[in-house]
Enzyme design. Structure first.
Site, PDB file in Angstrom:
ATOM      1  N   LEU A  29       0.819  -1.218   0.000  1.00  0.00           N
ATOM      2  CA  LEU A  29       0.000   0.000   0.000  1.00  0.00           C
ATOM      3  C   LEU A  29       0.851   1.265   0.000  1.00  0.00           C
ATOM      4  CD1 LEU A  29      -2.747   1.550   0.345  1.00  0.00           C
ATOM      5  CD2 LEU A  29      -2.549   1.117   2.806  1.00  0.00           C
ATOM      6  N   THR A  54       1.129   3.634  -3.127  1.00  0.00           N
ATOM      7  CA  THR A  54       0.112   4.605  -3.564  1.00  0.00           C
ATOM      8  C   THR A  54      -0.370   5.527  -2.455  1.00  0.00           C
ATOM      9  OG1 THR A  54      -1.595   2.943  -3.151  1.00  0.00           O
ATOM     10  CG2 THR A  54      -0.816   3.176  -5.431  1.00  0.00           C
ATOM     11  N   CYS A  55      -0.080   5.214  -1.225  1.00  0.00           N
ATOM     12  CA  CYS A  55      -0.699   5.948  -0.110  1.00  0.00           C
ATOM     13  C   CYS A  55       0.401   6.310   0.873  1.00  0.00           C
ATOM     14  CB  CYS A  55      -1.753   5.022   0.520  1.00  0.00           C
ATOM     15  SG  CYS A  55      -2.622   5.677   1.920  1.00  0.00           S
ATOM     16  N   LYS A  56       0.807   7.576   0.861  1.00  0.00           N
ATOM     17  CA  LYS A  56       2.023   7.962   1.592  1.00  0.00           C
ATOM     18  C   LYS A  56       1.769   8.345   3.044  1.00  0.00           C
ATOM     19  CE  LYS A  56       4.448   7.591  -2.209  1.00  0.00           C
ATOM     20  NZ  LYS A  56       4.948   6.239  -2.496  1.00  0.00           N
TER      21      LYS A  56
END
Ligand code: GRE
Length: 338
Positions: free
Chosen positions: A247, A250-252
């Site tokens: 994950l 895409t999701c910082k």
């Protein structure tokens, strides 16, 4: 409290009397009263606002609205009609009403173009969209706005600097038939609305929409569509398991960071003081906005509750008006500085 702002407040098009009756039949005990209230903008509504200390309403086209129209051309024409109608109806009451744009969500570029038109020409304050857009030959497809092709739309939203209200709509097509028809009393506020919006919003989070558009501001109703309750668990699974599994590509940021920087919740249709206190602890009074959900809910339940709820004056002001004033960049309106 005088001068409250409410922002999940619905209107319908008078020419859709049959449609309004159908929807009211699903969600209102007194369908005739509901129909009269949702079609009225400037008479009964203003009386209620004066009676209950609501200075300003941001109006939006009722669910499922244009998101229920799977023919692209028809959806685009309807959105334009709705925007022109509400702009002309509220024009003479700028101190009481603003509008949220109604958009067809078939085509990101077209949606961005219509948004630009109504913000520039009419001064609309934001957007309200009813969850996924129905699409396909028989309306069984659903368009989510968490995919890269929607970046062009989110770029326009952030460039215009207007908030986007992600409102629920009813389940349709195969999803309706398989999941919800056999348990039909859960459709709407008891469960399906929150599931739809929370799936869509978490899709935007995990697919990186907020990382690519860090200025984007999304509003969700009903005290956060169950998400505040689950923040700890979502955070635990994102950070400790899903990010190591991939994950992180895409999701910082953390879910709590998105809630602090990109997400707002409203009190629409959820008038519970313990739940509000809980949300103030989890997401903070700075990200909570008063709303009613008229005419699916009534002014008395919302306003009487909020005015008497155990809150200090600073938080009541923030939630009742100041946060919304800032988020939607509102000027003076009735009792704005009361
Ligand atoms: C809404 O907000 O649009 C809504 C409905 C039906 C029931 C409840 C509700 O459309 O809040």
């Amino acid at each position: 409290m005088l001068g409250k702002i409410a922002l999940e407040e619905a209107f319908a098009l008078p020419r859709f009397a049959e449609r309004t009756k159908w929807w009211a039949g699903l969600f209102a005990l007194d369908a005739a009263k509901h129909a009269a209230e949702i079609n009225d903008i400037t008479e009964q509504r203003i009386k209620y606002m004066d009676q209950y200390g609501v200075g300003y309403q941001l109006l939006s086209y009722t669910a499922p609205g244009v998101q229920d129209v799977w023919n692209k051309d028809e959806a685009e024409a309807l959105a334009t009609e709705v925007n022109d109608y509400i702009a002309s109806t509220i024009k003479s009451h700028p101190d009481r009403f603003g509008a949220l744009a109604t958009l067809s969500m078939h085509d990101p570029k077209q949606a961005a173009g219509e948004l630009r038109r109504v913000v520039k020409d009419y001064g609309f304050k934001g957007i309200l969209v009813n969850d996924t857009q129905r699409a396909g030959a028989d309306g069984d497809d659903m368009i989510f706005y968490d995919q890269p092709e929607w970046d062009v739309f989110w770029e326009t939203v952030t460039e215009l600097d207007v908030p986007f209200y992600l409102h629920p709509r009813n389940p349709t097509g195969t999803i309706h038939d398989k999941l919800w028809a056999p348990r039909k009393w859960l459709i709407g506020p008891p469960l399906s609305f929150a599931q739809g919006v929370s799936l869509h919003l978490l899709g935007m989070v995990t697919n990186g929409v907020f990382d690519r558009h860090p200025k984007l501001q999304i509003v969700i109703g009903h005290l956060g569509e169950h998400l505040p309750f689950d923040l700890w668990r979502i955070n635990h699974w994102f950070e400790d398991i899903k990010k190591p599994l991939g994950l992180k590509e895409t999701c910082k940021k953390t879910i709590r960071e998105y809630f602090a920087q990109n997400i707002w919740i409203t009190t629409s249709g959820h008038f519970s003081t313990p739940t509000l206190h809980y949300c103030m602890t989890e997401v903070g009074a700075d990200r909570i906005l008063f709303s009613i959900d008229y005419p699916f809910e009534n002014f008395h339940d919302a306003c009487d509750w909020f005015d008497k709820a155990e809150l200090n004056d600073v938080d009541r002001r923030k939630i009742g008006k100041d946060n919304a004033k800032r988020l939607f960049k509102l000027g003076d309106y009735k009792d704005s500085s009361a």
